[in-house]
Scaffold this active site. Structure first.
Site, PDB file in Angstrom:
ATOM      1  N   ASN A   1      10.462  13.015   5.666  1.00  0.00           N
ATOM      2  CA  ASN A   1      11.943  12.609   5.744  1.00  0.00           C
ATOM      3  C   ASN A   1      11.898  13.223   5.003  1.00  0.00           C
ATOM      4  O   ASN A   1      12.638  12.917   3.411  1.00  0.00           O
ATOM      5  CB  ASN A   1      11.130  11.402   5.061  1.00  0.00           C
ATOM      6  CG  ASN A   1       9.665  11.301   4.215  1.00  0.00           C
ATOM      7  OD1 ASN A   1       9.824  11.959   4.096  1.00  0.00           O
ATOM      8  ND2 ASN A   1       9.421  10.308   4.504  1.00  0.00           N
TER       9      ASN A   1
ATOM     10  N   HIS B   1       9.897  14.477   1.794  1.00  0.00           N
ATOM     11  CA  HIS B   1       9.290  14.493   0.765  1.00  0.00           C
ATOM     12  C   HIS B   1       8.735  15.393   0.328  1.00  0.00           C
ATOM     13  O   HIS B   1       8.103  16.097   1.280  1.00  0.00           O
ATOM     14  CB  HIS B   1       7.736  12.755   1.149  1.00  0.00           C
ATOM     15  CG  HIS B   1       6.927  13.395   2.092  1.00  0.00           C
ATOM     16  ND1 HIS B   1       6.280  12.429   3.206  1.00  0.00           N
ATOM     17  CD2 HIS B   1       6.202  14.180   2.279  1.00  0.00           C
ATOM     18  CE1 HIS B   1       5.470  13.120   4.254  1.00  0.00           C
ATOM     19  NE2 HIS B   1       5.541  14.109   3.229  1.00  0.00           N
TER      20      HIS B   1
ATOM     21  N   GLU C   1       7.951  10.157  -2.071  1.00  0.00           N
ATOM     22  CA  GLU C   1       8.205  10.208  -0.779  1.00  0.00           C
ATOM     23  C   GLU C   1      10.235   9.454  -1.405  1.00  0.00           C
ATOM     24  O   GLU C   1      10.673   9.829  -2.247  1.00  0.00           O
ATOM     25  CB  GLU C   1       8.124   8.230  -0.192  1.00  0.00           C
ATOM     26  CG  GLU C   1       6.401   8.260   0.310  1.00  0.00           C
ATOM     27  CD  GLU C   1       6.915   8.927   1.596  1.00  0.00           C
ATOM     28  OE1 GLU C   1       7.736   9.830   2.286  1.00  0.00           O
ATOM     29  OE2 GLU C   1       5.945   8.099   2.366  1.00  0.00           O
TER      30      GLU C   1
ATOM     31  N   ASP D   1      -2.304  15.418  -3.961  1.00  0.00           N
ATOM     32  CA  ASP D   1      -2.132  14.336  -3.958  1.00  0.00           C
ATOM     33  C   ASP D   1      -3.377  13.225  -3.121  1.00  0.00           C
ATOM     34  O   ASP D   1      -4.179  14.696  -2.927  1.00  0.00           O
ATOM     35  CB  ASP D   1      -1.044  13.371  -2.926  1.00  0.00           C
ATOM     36  CG  ASP D   1      -0.932  14.397  -1.588  1.00  0.00           C
ATOM     37  OD1 ASP D   1      -1.496  15.722  -1.361  1.00  0.00           O
ATOM     38  OD2 ASP D   1       0.539  14.231  -1.002  1.00  0.00           O
TER      39      ASP D   1
END
Ligand code: GLP
Length: 240
Positions: free
Chosen positions: A136, A138, A143, A67
């Site tokens: 979370n 990811h 996400e 990313d």
């Protein structure tokens, strides 16, 4: 997905670093998928040390960042490109032209994803994909809610990601958007290591291990991959 639990983060990182070395010894022109983040620091540090000891030739290795943030200043030390240079490509005999990062300076941001996917295909796909996990769930910056067949694209970051990563930003604010490879892109890698260390990851690890594949916890998608490994230390594994 096979789960491997090590006594501590040092042993987990040593295992992954050793697997990177083995992969490159088996195939000098390997293509790696490289994550960033605190979990990866120890892995890359050990990889570089081991590779130096073994005189490993990494000149033919290609690496694809998972990313990259959008909207940082040019040459920002907060970019994932800067991170990967600092932790990997500034060392050993890596070829700088072999580090690929989504081209966030493109005028048309809608084309960044397809260009990056083409680069990955032209390199013959990813042999070994390294991933961390967000609190979370990811992977990369996919996400919660990301589709299992998603591809490289621009994404908005969640509050959870902003909270856990903003402390890493020096002298500039954290962007609200980024480009991430998709879950579908990740699942095409031939081998995947998802690494989680430390007690803060225990809750999300429990959800990955005990839950079915579901888009609320993107990392569960790796359960559908036949050659994926969840690498944990005892702290991250203590709720499973
Ligand atoms: C960050 C990165 C991910 C990384 C994850 C975990 O947002 N974009 O690629 O895997 O979150 O980071 P850390 O290892 O610092 O907990």
């Amino acid at each position: 997905m096979e789960v491997k639990v090590f006594r501590n983060a040092v042993e987990a990182s040593e295992f992954v670093a050793e697997e990177m070395v083995k992969q490159i010894k088996r195939q000098q022109n390997s293509t790696l998928g490289v994550a960033t983040g605190r979990t990866m620091d120890a892995i890359y540090d050990r990889f570089v040390n081991q590779a130096k000891k073994d005189n490993l030739d990494v000149s033919k290795v290609k690496a694809f960042a998972v990313d990259e943030y959008l909207g940082l200043k040019k040459g920002s030390p907060n970019s994932y490109e800067a991170y990967l240079n600092l932790h990997l490509f500034d060392h050993l005999n890596f070829n700088r032209d072999h580090l690929f990062v989504p081209n966030v300076s493109m005028d048309n941001i809608d084309l960044i994803g397809s260009e990056y996917e083409n680069n990955i295909s032209q390199a013959g796909g990813v042999d070994l994909q390294l991933l961390g996990i967000g609190l979370n769930g990811h992977i990369g910056l996919n996400e919660p809610g990301s589709a299992i067949d998603s591809r490289t694209r621009v994404v908005a970051l969640t509050g959870s990601t902003m909270n856990s990563n903003k402390v890493l930003f020096q002298n500039e604010g954290m962007p609200l958007t980024a480009v991430t490879i998709g879950i579908g892109t990740i699942l095409e890698a031939r081998k995947i290591f998802l690494v989680a260390t430390g007690h803060t990851k225990a809750e999300v690890v429990q959800k990955v291990v005990n839950g079915d594949v579901n888009s609320k916890i993107p990392a569960t998608a790796l359960k559908d991959h036949s050659n994926s490994f969840l690498i944990l230390d005892q702290e991250a594994a203590h709720l499973i």
